[in-house]
Structures are given as structure tokens and as C-alpha cells.
Design an enzyme around this catalytic site. Structure first.
Site, PDB file in Angstrom:
ATOM      1  N   GLU A 140      -9.876   3.236  -5.531  1.00  0.00           N
ATOM      2  CA  GLU A 140      -9.532   4.553  -5.186  1.00  0.00           C
ATOM      3  C   GLU A 140      -8.182   5.101  -5.924  1.00  0.00           C
ATOM      4  OE1 GLU A 140     -10.588   4.570  -0.344  1.00  0.00           O
ATOM      5  OE2 GLU A 140      -8.638   3.868  -0.850  1.00  0.00           O
ATOM      6  N   HIS A 199      -2.431   3.235  -4.962  1.00  0.00           N
ATOM      7  CA  HIS A 199      -2.067   2.966  -3.588  1.00  0.00           C
ATOM      8  C   HIS A 199      -0.572   2.534  -3.997  1.00  0.00           C
ATOM      9  CE1 HIS A 199      -5.686   3.187  -0.650  1.00  0.00           C
ATOM     10  NE2 HIS A 199      -6.172   2.835  -1.828  1.00  0.00           N
ATOM     11  N   ASP A 239       0.921  -1.276  -0.019  1.00  0.00           N
ATOM     12  CA  ASP A 239       0.041  -0.044   0.150  1.00  0.00           C
ATOM     13  C   ASP A 239       0.916   1.270   0.052  1.00  0.00           C
ATOM     14  OD1 ASP A 239      -2.479   1.569   0.575  1.00  0.00           O
ATOM     15  OD2 ASP A 239      -3.253  -0.011   0.895  1.00  0.00           O
TER      16      ASP A 239
END
Length: 816
Positions: free
Chosen positions: A329, A265, A213
Site C-alpha cells: 500500500e 506505513h 505501522d
């Protein structure tokens, strides 16, 4: 062989005779501490008494798995005071053995093929009768599930006696998982293995391991060593450790699905290999939580070479057929500002960031296919050009999941199972991957419509719509949140306060269980999200939207919903409190995924969950109870004597008994506002070691419910417990002065002492049926609510139950 068959036939004959008087499966489970509940179960009043030497015959399991079952069963026996002297003895003779564990020989896989896979036969039968205990399964993992059920029976058997019973069991969903985030805070191998022990006990079968991440890269790559040299802070798993975890999981019947986040990410990749990022520059390690800009450059061939080489290496460590690529995202800013990507967009007719990501995903899917792997990702990876065998994990909820299933794609649900969020267990328990909404009578006339806004502490506000259909007994209430479908909500009650009419309406959502307090004729509206109350702006809606309902899936579409995963993201979680956030709640989630949909009694679930709390700690070896006590102990001054330490710990246990951490993402948002939402923020306060749900307050609510049902004596227990608590707090309050780490809790203690006094006063007014003047009612209600504010990470969990009891005693129920 003939003798064995005769013995089994005799067992069956005796069993049929014993089963002449059979309880129904639902009522039979009420007295047994089994979780998840079996698919089918019959129980009699007869019992089997175990001998001191219990001979065990196993066939169809290799030596390693046989040894594991011995260890597991012995730990269960040790937990039961009546069975601690019972010794397990391995036997090669079925005729002299009381316990048989049999895996059908025609279904045994060779040792090197014993890796669990999606779709494995996990069914089993378990019989207990006069001839002993017999387990039959078509697979090793099915036999191990049977042992898990037997362990629970052994550990909780009263007087060490096992009831005669017959269980036929199999899971409802094939995919029953737990996601563990090892990035935000690094989680040790020992802690990971401990969760695998718990997962096996709860019959879960997938560890989704979140390994990369923005804040770090947590797995050794020999092909790309800079990933750990520059982007891990030295906290990562070696390849040998990964192999060890995967093997340990497989031994327990659990698949391991790794997640490598891309194209977003990607801040850790940016630190190690900035040339792969859409905006090439020097990047530093990301220490804060959130969503950040770096994206892989989808126009560069070397990006796909990097991914191909990485997966070539990683698939040697993770044998499961699924690989998760994240895909959530994605902020397309870097893509849209990159001239090479602009050229790519023109060449391939890509109109926006979603199209760019779809192009990337198709390339990645091809790479994974070359490595004999199936792609998995979050909602955002979905695109109709991708093959139908991919699996989409939904954090957006049932609307998104059902849409995927209708489009022919497989999916699993995680919305409603985010256990890094403190939430009440019954909320998770109601959350079914196959959502079923109550039917809505669209023939009812629209009585009134309102628009509302929930003001969050961080991020976008939540916008909603309230529709009231019909009147009186036929009245239905619909609520729509953001761009989701309308859902039928439950009208709970209404009450008058200081001349204003308030209506309580409940609805489960992605945020948690919602209890709206609508002031339809003026006044302050609000919504309780779990235990955290948020302000709500309400206004009349003169142009309500057309009712849009979530349509049920067909039987074929339902089969595309493979199951669900609970998720434990680690922004506010570390090795020191991970178990405390997961257990025992995960047993209830496991039951929702394993057991028939019809098993949903809330009180019975909590009754068994209390047993699983101790079972998990004492038999399975989970650390949730230990982490609670250790967390409180570490708050105390090391200079205290042993007696002072014990007295202080007793006080903290009393203080925390009616406290809860703020639910939903309230704590996260508060920390963000305080500039404490980052990797360096300490997680060593009282709130970090509180159970997510106060047992004392839940029992208080249960007593209040019994009182409302006419059992007036139900309040006496609450009175006695509150008086005892008040005495403990007053007697030990010096503890907060003597310990520097606790002085900041003095205002919390003061509010709790006030709440206890008001609780006793409310109960007394209810008992005496005293009706206060309107102004006094408003004052009491406001005083109670003022004891808790949204800016506090600690919640006095009894505030709302006591306030509702007071209003119920002062008001009669009605309709909206």
C-alpha cells in the site's frame, strides 16, 4: 537396549495382528476428534484402558521440553472425566512404561540449536495398541505434534478408552502461520503466549508478528529510542519481553517472523524521525485506520544507515532467517513530489512509483543479506530484479500468488484467511493455497453476458462480469471480478418472485463467500457477502471480455507455494476479544494447511470443530469462550443483584444465539461512515463479543437441507428451538430496559421476535405445502429481507436461510 528392541518388536507384532480389520483413513477419522486430521490413520475396534498411574518414558527431548509435554498431557487427562484420576509418572525405564516418546538419537540437535527452522522434519508416528502408546519422531517438533494429537485423543476419549490405532503424519505445507497485529491495538505478552499455546495445539509453526505501522512502533529500539518515546504511547514490548516470547514460541516449535513496515506505513517513524521521510515536516501520531502518505526518503543515505542499524539490532532479538519488510500500500505522492527523488529516478531510469519501490527493495534486500537474513514482503515487493529466495506474502489472491510461482519466486497465501473479518469457517476451509478450479468447457457457446457492479460502503466499487455458457445440463457459469481471471461459479437454484426470475450463483472470492442473486429479466439484483447483502447493478454486456482462466501450476511451481498465514489485523480487535476472533476457526485453517487436500468434508469439519471449541477453552487454555461471557457480563449494570445478573446474562445468551457480526469489512466501513474508524473508538458493544458464526443458525440451515432432501421431520427441531427462544426473549425483554448499555438493542430484539414468528409461519406453510399468490410471496420475501439492512453491524443470521426455505417451498428449481 536389547530388551527395548524386543519390546518394540513385540509391539509391532501385536499391532500387525490387531490391524487385520482396518477402517479406511477417511471413515476412521469420522469418529475421532482430531484436528488437523492426520495424513494416514488406521483404527480398529479394540481399545486400550489406561491405568491410574501412567508411566512415561521420553528420550531425545531436553528437560524443559519433557516438562512441557507432561503439563500438556496432564491438562488433557484432566479434561476427560474418566481420566481425571490418571497420574503421569516420569520413568527412566522403557520396559515398565506404557507411554513412549522417542526422538531418534541421530537427529537430536543440541540445546542451543533447537530453534525451529523452515524445512524442519515435522513428521511423526503414533501407535496405540496392547503394549501401550508409542510416539516416534525424527525431531523434537515432530514429537510435540504427536503429543498434540495424543492430547486430543485423551481429552475426547469416550469412557477414557483409547482406540487401537496407527498414525503416520506429516504436514502438507511447511509454512503454517498466524499474523498478529500488535500495532492498531496493543496486544499483551500474556495474550500472545496464549495464542502460541493454541498454535502448538493446532500444529501451526509460524508467528508473524506485525510490530510497526502508521499507528505506532511497538518494539524497543535502543539504537533509536525516539521510536518508542514519541511513537508508541508507552505501549511497546521491551527487548526482554521479545526474547521471552521468541523463546516461548521456540519451546512450542514455532518460529517468530517480525514485520517492520517500510517504505510505507511509516507514520510512526515520521513522528520520531521526520528527517527520514520524503516530505520533512512535523508529524503527529496517526489515530485513524487506513493508508497514509509518509514514505521513507529512498534518496537519503541516512535512511539506509537507519535501516542497517535497526536490522543489526533487531536480528539479535529474532533469530529466524526471515524478516518481513511489509512493502504494501505505497502511495508514491511524496516520492513524486521530492526533487532529490526525481533526480534519483533520472539517474537510475526509474519510471514510476513501482520502480522506485523496487530500487528501495533491492537496497533493503542487500542490507538483510549482510545480516544473514532473507527478505519477505507483501505482493507489492515483487520485482524480477530481486533474488529468487525472497518470500512474497499474497493478500491479492491466487492470481498473484500463481504468477509469482511461475516467475520462480516463493510465496505464501493470506487471501481467504483474514480472520479479523468475520467469515464462515467453511469458507476458510475451502480456501487452498494450491487453487484448483473446475475445468471450463470453452467449446460451449456463449448464451448471454452481463456486467455488474457491487456497490461497497467504502472504497472503490467491485466490477464484474457474468458469462453464461451453454444451456441445460451442460450449462456453465463464469464470473470475473475486477482484473482477476474468470472463475467457474456454481449455479445454486432459480426462483420466480412477483413475475421476475432470479438466479442464485455462488463463488468464493477475496471478500468472502459470495451468493449472487441475479435478476436477469429485470428487478433488483444483489450479492450476499458472507451474511451481509450488498446491492448489485446488473446490465447486459454486449462486448464481453475474452475468457481468461487461472492456469494450474506445474509440480515444480507448486513446490514454491510454501503455505499460508491467517491474519488477525487489530482495527476492531483488542486483548478483550482477540481469542474470540481467532478460535476455534483457526483449527480448521490449520487443517487445510496440514492435512491432505482430499480431507474436505464440511459437516465432519464442523462436527470436530465443535469439539475443538471446548478443547481449546478447557485443555489449551484459550479465552474465546471466556471472552464471550465476559463481554456480555460487562454490558450489564453493576447495580444488579446476583440473581438479576444471572437472569440478564441468560437473556443475552438467548438474544445473541441467532446474531452474528456483519461479515467481510462491513463493520469497518460502517464505522468509517460514522466517524468511528479510529484508535479511540470503543470496542465494548454486543457486536464486539459475538462469535463470528452462529451455531444455532448453522444447525438450522442443516435442518433445512435435510428437509429439502426429503426428511420432513427435520423441521420439528427448528420449531421447538424457535418456540423456546421466543419464550426466553419475551420473558426477559425487560433486561434491555434495566441496563443502560443495552437499551439500543431494543430494535434488534423487536426484529428478532418478528423473525421468529415468520420462521414458524414459513415452516408451517412448507409443511402444509401451501402455495401463496405471487403478490403474497413477494410481500413475505420482502418482509423477511427488511428485517436486516446493510447499515447495521449486527446481523440477524437466520433471515436469509428462512427466506430461502420459503422461496424453495414456493418455487421449483430450474436453470438460468
Amino acid at each position: 537396549m536389547l530388551n527395548n528392541c524386543l519390546k518394540l518388536a513385540l509391539f509391532a507384532l501385536c499391532w500387525c495382528y490387531a490391524m487385520r480389520s482396518v477402517a479406511t483413513p477417511e471413515s476412521a477419522n469420522l469418529g475421532l476428534m482430531l484436528m488437523p486430521s492426520p495424513k494416514k490413520m488406521q483404527v480398529t475396534q479394540q481399545h486400550l484402558v489406561l491405568p491410574e498411574n501412567l508411566q512415561v518414558f521420553m528420550t531425545g527431548l531436553d528437560e524443559q521440553r519433557q516438562s512441557l509435554q507432561f503439563v500438556r498431557l496432564q491438562s488433557a487427562l484432566a479434561q476427560n472425566k474418566s481420566l481425571r484420576s490418571t497420574t503421569l509418572l516420569k520413568s527412566a525405564l522403557p520396559d515398565t512404561s506404557l507411554l513412549h516418546i522417542v526422538v531418534s538419537t541421530n537427529n537430536i540437535k543440541k540445546a542451543h540449536h533447537l530453534l525451529p527452522q523452515l524445512g524442519d522434519d515435522e513428521s511423526y508416528t503414533l501407535e496405540i495398541g496392547a503394549q501401550g502408546i508409542h510416539i516416534q519422531a525424527n525431531s523434537v517438533v515432530g514429537a510435540q505434534h504427536a503429543v498434540s494429537s495424543l492430547m486430543q485423543l485423551l481429552a475426547t476419549a469416550e469412557g477414557g478408552r483409547l482406540p487401537y490405532l496407527h498414525i503416520e503424519d506429516a504436514p502438507r505445507f511447511a509454512w503454517r502461520g498466524l499474523l498478529i497485529d500488535s500495532v492498531r491495538h496493543f496486544i499483551s505478552v500474556d495474550t500472545i503466549k496464549r495464542q502460541l499455546d493454541g498454535m502448538a495445539a493446532a500444529k501451526l509453526n509460524v508467528l508473524h508478528w506485525h510490530l510497526t505501522d502508521d499507528q505506532g512502533w511497538r518494539i524497543e529500539s535502543r539504537a533509536f529510542p525516539l521510536l518508542t518515546q514519541k511513537a508508541s504511547d508507552g505501549q511497546y514490548y521491551t527487548q526482554q519481553q521479545v526474547k521471552d516470547v521468541v523463546a516461548y514460541a521456540a519451546l512450542h516449535g514455532i518460529r517468530v517472523v517480525p514485520e517492520f513496515g517500510m517504505p510505507g506505513h511509516a507514520s510512526a517513524i515520521a513522528v520520531a524521525y521526520p528527517q527520514l521521510i520524503s516530505e520533512v515536516k512535523d508529524y503527529r501520531m496517526q489515530r485513524h485506520w487506513g493508508v497514509f502518505k509518509p514514505l521513507l526518503d529512498v534518496s537519503k543515505p541516512q535512511v539506509y544507515e537507519f535501516i542497517d542499524t535497526l536490522f543489526s539490532e533487531m536480528t539479535t532479538l529474532f533469530p529466524d532467517q526471515y524478516v518481513h519488510i511489509g512493502g504494501d500500500e505505497v502511495d508514491p505522492e511524496q516520492w513524486l513530489g521530492n526533487s532529490n527523488i526525481q533526480t534519483l529516478m533520472n539517474t537510475h531510469n526509474l519510471k514510476n512509483g513501482h520502480d522506485i519501490q523496487a530500487y528501495f527493495n533491492q537496497r533493503i534486500q542487500g542490507i538483510l543479506n549482510n545480516h544473514q537474513r532473507i527478505m519477505m514482503g507483501w505482493d507489492e515487493v515483487y520485482h524480477p530484479k530481486l533474488p529468487r529466495d525472497i518470500v512474497v506474502q499474497s493478500w491479492r489472491g491466487h492470481d498473484s500468488l500463481n504468477s509469482l510461482a511461475r516467475s520462480g519466486y516463493q510465496g505464501i497465501l493470506s487471501t481467504g484467511f483474514y480472520i479479523d473479518q468475520p467469515q464462515y469457517t467453511d469458507y476458510h476451509y475451502r480456501n487452498d493455497p494450491l487453487a484448483y478450479d473446475e475445468p471450463v468447457d470453452l467449446s460451449l457457446a456463449l448464451s448471454s453476458a452481463y456486467a455488474f457492479t457491487i456497490e461497497r460502503l467504502k472504497g472503490s466499487d467491485v466490477h464484474g462480469e457474468l458469462l453464461i455458457m451453454g444451456k441445460g445440463a451442460e450449462q456453465q457459469v463464469l464470473i470475473k471480478l475486477n482484473d482477476q481471471h474468470h472463475k467457474i461459479a456454481q449455479f445454486s437454484k432459480s426462483y420466480s418472485l412477483n413475475g421476475k426470475q432470479y438466479s442464485l450463483v455462488t463463488l468464493d472470492s477475496w471478500m468472502g463467500p459470495l451468493e449472487f442473486e441475479f435478476a436477469l429479466n429485470g428487478g433488483d439484483s444483489s450479492v450476499l457477502v458472507g451474511n451481509s447483502r450488498y446491492p448489485l447493478m446488473l446490465k447486459e454486456n454486449l462486448r464481453p471480455s475474452k475468457v481468461s482462466l487461472l492456469q494450474p501450476l506445474t509440480s515444480v511451481e507448486q513446490q514454491r507455494i510454501l503455505g499460508a498465514e491467517a491474519t488477525i489485523w487489530s482495527e476492531l480487535v483488542s486483548d478483550d476479544n482477540l481469542d474470540l476472533r481467532i478460535w476455534p476457526r483457526l483449527f480448521a485453517i490449520a487443517e487445510r494447511l496440514w492435512s491432505p487436500q482430499s480431507i474436505k468434508n464440511r459437516e465432519n469439519m464442523y462436527h470436530r470443530l465443535e469439539a475443538m471449541d471446548d478443547y481449546g477453552a478447557n485443555v489449551v487454555g484459550l479465552a474465546h469462550q471466556r471472552q464471550y461471557l465476559n463481554g456480555l457480563s460487562h454490558l450489564l449494570s453493576p447495580t444488579l443483584s446476583d440473581a438479576q445478573q444471572q437472569r440478564s446474562l441468560t437473556f443475552l445468551l438467548a438474544l445473541s444465539s441467532r446474531l452474528e457480526p456483519a461479515h467481510y469489512y462491513t463493520r469497518h466501513h460502517i464505522k468509517y461512515l460514522k466517524s468511528q474508524y479510529h484508535q479511540g473508538a470503543a470496542l465494548n458493544d454486543l457486536v464486539d463479543f459475538l462469535p463470528v458464526e452462529s451455531t444455532a443458525v448453522r444447525q438450522m440451515q442443516s435442518a433445512f437441507s435435510r428437509y429439502r432432501a426429503g426428511k420432513t421431520a427435520a423441521l420439528e427441531q427448528v420449531v421447538q428451538q424457535t418456540l423456546t427462544l421466543q419464550a426466553q426473549l419475551l420473558d426477559g425483554q425487560q433486561v434491555l430496559v434495566d441496563n443502560d448499555n443495552l437499551t439500543h438493542l431494543q430494535p434488534v430484539l423487536a426484529r428478532l421476535l418478528t423473525l421468529n414468528v415468520m420462521t414458524l409461519g414459513v415452516i408451517e406453510s412448507c409443511r402444509r405445502q401451501v402455495t401463496h399468490p405471487p403478490q403474497a410471496q413477494a410481500q413475505v420475501a420482502q418482509q423477511l429481507r427488511s428485517l436486516q439492512n446493510l447499515q447495521s453491524e449486527l446481523v440477524l443470521a437466520a433471515v436469509e436461510p428462512v427466506r430461502q426455505l420459503y422461496l424453495d417451498c414456493q418455487n421449483s428449481q430450474g436453470t438460468l
